[in-house]
Design a protein around this motif. Structure first.
Motif, PDB file in Angstrom:
ATOM      1  N   GLU A 146       0.836  -1.205   0.000  1.00 18.41           N
ATOM      2  CA  GLU A 146       0.000   0.000   0.000  1.00 18.41           C
ATOM      3  C   GLU A 146       0.874   1.261   0.000  1.00 18.41           C
ATOM      4  O   GLU A 146       0.580   2.231  -0.705  1.00 18.41           O
ATOM      5  CB  GLU A 146      -0.945   0.005   1.219  1.00 18.41           C
ATOM      6  CG  GLU A 146      -2.114  -0.951   1.102  1.00 18.41           C
ATOM      7  CD  GLU A 146      -2.980  -0.931   2.347  1.00 18.41           C
ATOM      8  OE1 GLU A 146      -2.639  -0.287   3.372  1.00 18.41           O
ATOM      9  OE2 GLU A 146      -4.032  -1.606   2.323  1.00 18.41           O
ATOM     10  N   GLN A 149       2.333   1.602  -3.404  1.00 14.05           N
ATOM     11  CA  GLN A 149       1.303   2.047  -4.339  1.00 14.05           C
ATOM     12  C   GLN A 149       1.025   3.541  -4.150  1.00 14.05           C
ATOM     13  O   GLN A 149       0.854   4.280  -5.137  1.00 14.05           O
ATOM     14  CB  GLN A 149       0.004   1.246  -4.166  1.00 14.05           C
ATOM     15  CG  GLN A 149       0.040  -0.123  -4.795  1.00 14.05           C
ATOM     16  CD  GLN A 149      -1.266  -0.874  -4.577  1.00 14.05           C
ATOM     17  OE1 GLN A 149      -2.082  -0.508  -3.729  1.00 14.05           O
ATOM     18  NE2 GLN A 149      -1.446  -1.941  -5.342  1.00 14.05           N
ATOM     19  N   ARG A 150       0.972   3.992  -2.909  1.00 14.21           N
ATOM     20  CA  ARG A 150       0.754   5.424  -2.677  1.00 14.21           C
ATOM     21  C   ARG A 150       1.917   6.235  -3.215  1.00 14.21           C
ATOM     22  O   ARG A 150       1.739   7.304  -3.812  1.00 14.21           O
ATOM     23  CB  ARG A 150       0.568   5.688  -1.175  1.00 14.21           C
ATOM     24  CG  ARG A 150      -0.839   5.384  -0.674  1.00 14.21           C
ATOM     25  CD  ARG A 150      -1.027   5.898   0.743  1.00 14.21           C
ATOM     26  NE  ARG A 150       0.008   5.420   1.657  1.00 14.21           N
ATOM     27  CZ  ARG A 150      -0.193   4.510   2.607  1.00 14.21           C
ATOM     28  NH1 ARG A 150      -1.388   4.014   2.788  1.00 14.21           N
ATOM     29  NH2 ARG A 150       0.785   4.120   3.359  1.00 14.21           N
ATOM     30  N   ARG A 152       3.959   5.396  -5.725  1.00 10.65           N
ATOM     31  CA  ARG A 152       3.884   5.369  -7.177  1.00 10.65           C
ATOM     32  C   ARG A 152       2.743   6.261  -7.691  1.00 10.65           C
ATOM     33  O   ARG A 152       2.898   6.930  -8.719  1.00 10.65           O
ATOM     34  CB  ARG A 152       3.688   3.950  -7.692  1.00 10.65           C
ATOM     35  CG  ARG A 152       4.955   3.155  -7.606  1.00 10.65           C
ATOM     36  CD  ARG A 152       4.780   1.840  -8.282  1.00 10.65           C
ATOM     37  NE  ARG A 152       5.997   1.072  -8.157  1.00 10.65           N
ATOM     38  CZ  ARG A 152       6.215  -0.054  -8.768  1.00 10.65           C
ATOM     39  NH1 ARG A 152       5.277  -0.563  -9.538  1.00 10.65           N
ATOM     40  NH2 ARG A 152       7.317  -0.680  -8.617  1.00 10.65           N
ATOM     41  N   GLN A 153       1.637   6.185  -6.964  1.00 11.23           N
ATOM     42  CA  GLN A 153       0.525   7.040  -7.372  1.00 11.23           C
ATOM     43  C   GLN A 153       0.922   8.514  -7.263  1.00 11.23           C
ATOM     44  O   GLN A 153       0.598   9.307  -8.141  1.00 11.23           O
ATOM     45  CB  GLN A 153      -0.711   6.752  -6.493  1.00 11.23           C
ATOM     46  CG  GLN A 153      -1.964   7.459  -6.944  1.00 11.23           C
ATOM     47  CD  GLN A 153      -2.451   6.962  -8.294  1.00 11.23           C
ATOM     48  OE1 GLN A 153      -2.327   5.783  -8.636  1.00 11.23           O
ATOM     49  NE2 GLN A 153      -2.964   7.869  -9.102  1.00 11.23           N
ATOM     50  N   LEU A 156       3.241   9.238 -10.157  1.00 10.54           N
ATOM     51  CA  LEU A 156       2.470   9.294 -11.386  1.00 10.54           C
ATOM     52  C   LEU A 156       1.655  10.577 -11.466  1.00 10.54           C
ATOM     53  O   LEU A 156       1.586  11.217 -12.535  1.00 10.54           O
ATOM     54  CB  LEU A 156       1.540   8.062 -11.446  1.00 10.54           C
ATOM     55  CG  LEU A 156       1.014   7.753 -12.828  1.00 10.54           C
ATOM     56  CD1 LEU A 156       2.036   6.905 -13.556  1.00 10.54           C
ATOM     57  CD2 LEU A 156      -0.287   7.043 -12.747  1.00 10.54           C
ATOM     58  N   ASP A 157       1.083  10.938 -10.376  1.00 11.00           N
ATOM     59  CA  ASP A 157       0.304  12.181 -10.345  1.00 11.00           C
ATOM     60  C   ASP A 157       1.225  13.384 -10.595  1.00 11.00           C
ATOM     61  O   ASP A 157       0.850  14.311 -11.315  1.00 11.00           O
ATOM     62  CB  ASP A 157      -0.421  12.338  -8.990  1.00 11.00           C
ATOM     63  CG  ASP A 157      -1.589  11.397  -8.846  1.00 11.00           C
ATOM     64  OD1 ASP A 157      -2.084  10.861  -9.846  1.00 11.00           O
ATOM     65  OD2 ASP A 157      -2.023  11.158  -7.671  1.00 11.00           O
TER      66      ASP A 157
END
Length: 165
Positions: A146, A149-150, A152-153, A156-157
């Motif tokens: 998690e 993922q946060r 990477r998010q 990406l953002d």
């Protein structure tokens, strides 16, 4: 028991003809001070029944001992009855004990089965510990995933926002 005693006393007081005609050969030793010349019962059987003092004495002895003997007879009868009841209870208890013994002989030996169950319990405990530690690791990995993922998010953002601008 008391009927024998009472019939004997009755025999003395009633002076039945059977007793009168029986001859006893036993000799009685007389005291030196005694004036009587009678040396055996055979010589004085005719006077035995005509003595009112002897009849009164026999009746008195009968009346004296009769209540005691009747009480004793009642207690003996009660004791016999209680012993009979106790014998019945002991027989019932013995039968129950025989049934228990038969049942115990039919019970299979559980010692080996208990050992097997203890081994299985030990294995289940080990597996439970392994599963618990595996679950804790999976929870830790899930948290790391998690977090990744946060991150990477967020990357990406930020890349998209720079490309759009």
């Amino acid at each position: 028991m008391h009927t024998l005693f009472i019939s004997t006393i009755g025999l003395l007081s009633n002076c039945s003809s059977t007793y009168r005609h029986s001859r006893l050969s036993a000799k009685f030793a007389m005291d030196k001070d005694s004036d009587s010349t009678v040396t055996s019962i055979d010589e004085n059987t005719e006077n035995f029944c005509s003595n009112p003092t002897r009849d009164i004495l026999a009746e008195g002895i009968t009346n004296l001992f009769k209540p005691t003997i009747e009480k004793l007879d009642e207690r003996v009868a009660s004791t016999i009855q209680l012993q009979s009841e106790l014998r019945g209870q002991l027989d019932a208890l013995a039968a129950q004990l025989r049934d228990i013994e038969k049942a115990q002989n039919q019970i299979p030996e559980f010692a080996e089965k208990v050992k097997e169950l203890l081994n299985v319990k030990h294995k289940v405990t080990i597996i439970n510990n392994v599963l618990s530690s595996s679950q804790e690791r999976l929870i830790g990995l899930h948290k790391l995933i998690e977090k990744e993922q946060r991150r990477r998010q967020a990357l990406l953002d930020s890349a998209l926002s720079t490309n759009i601008s």
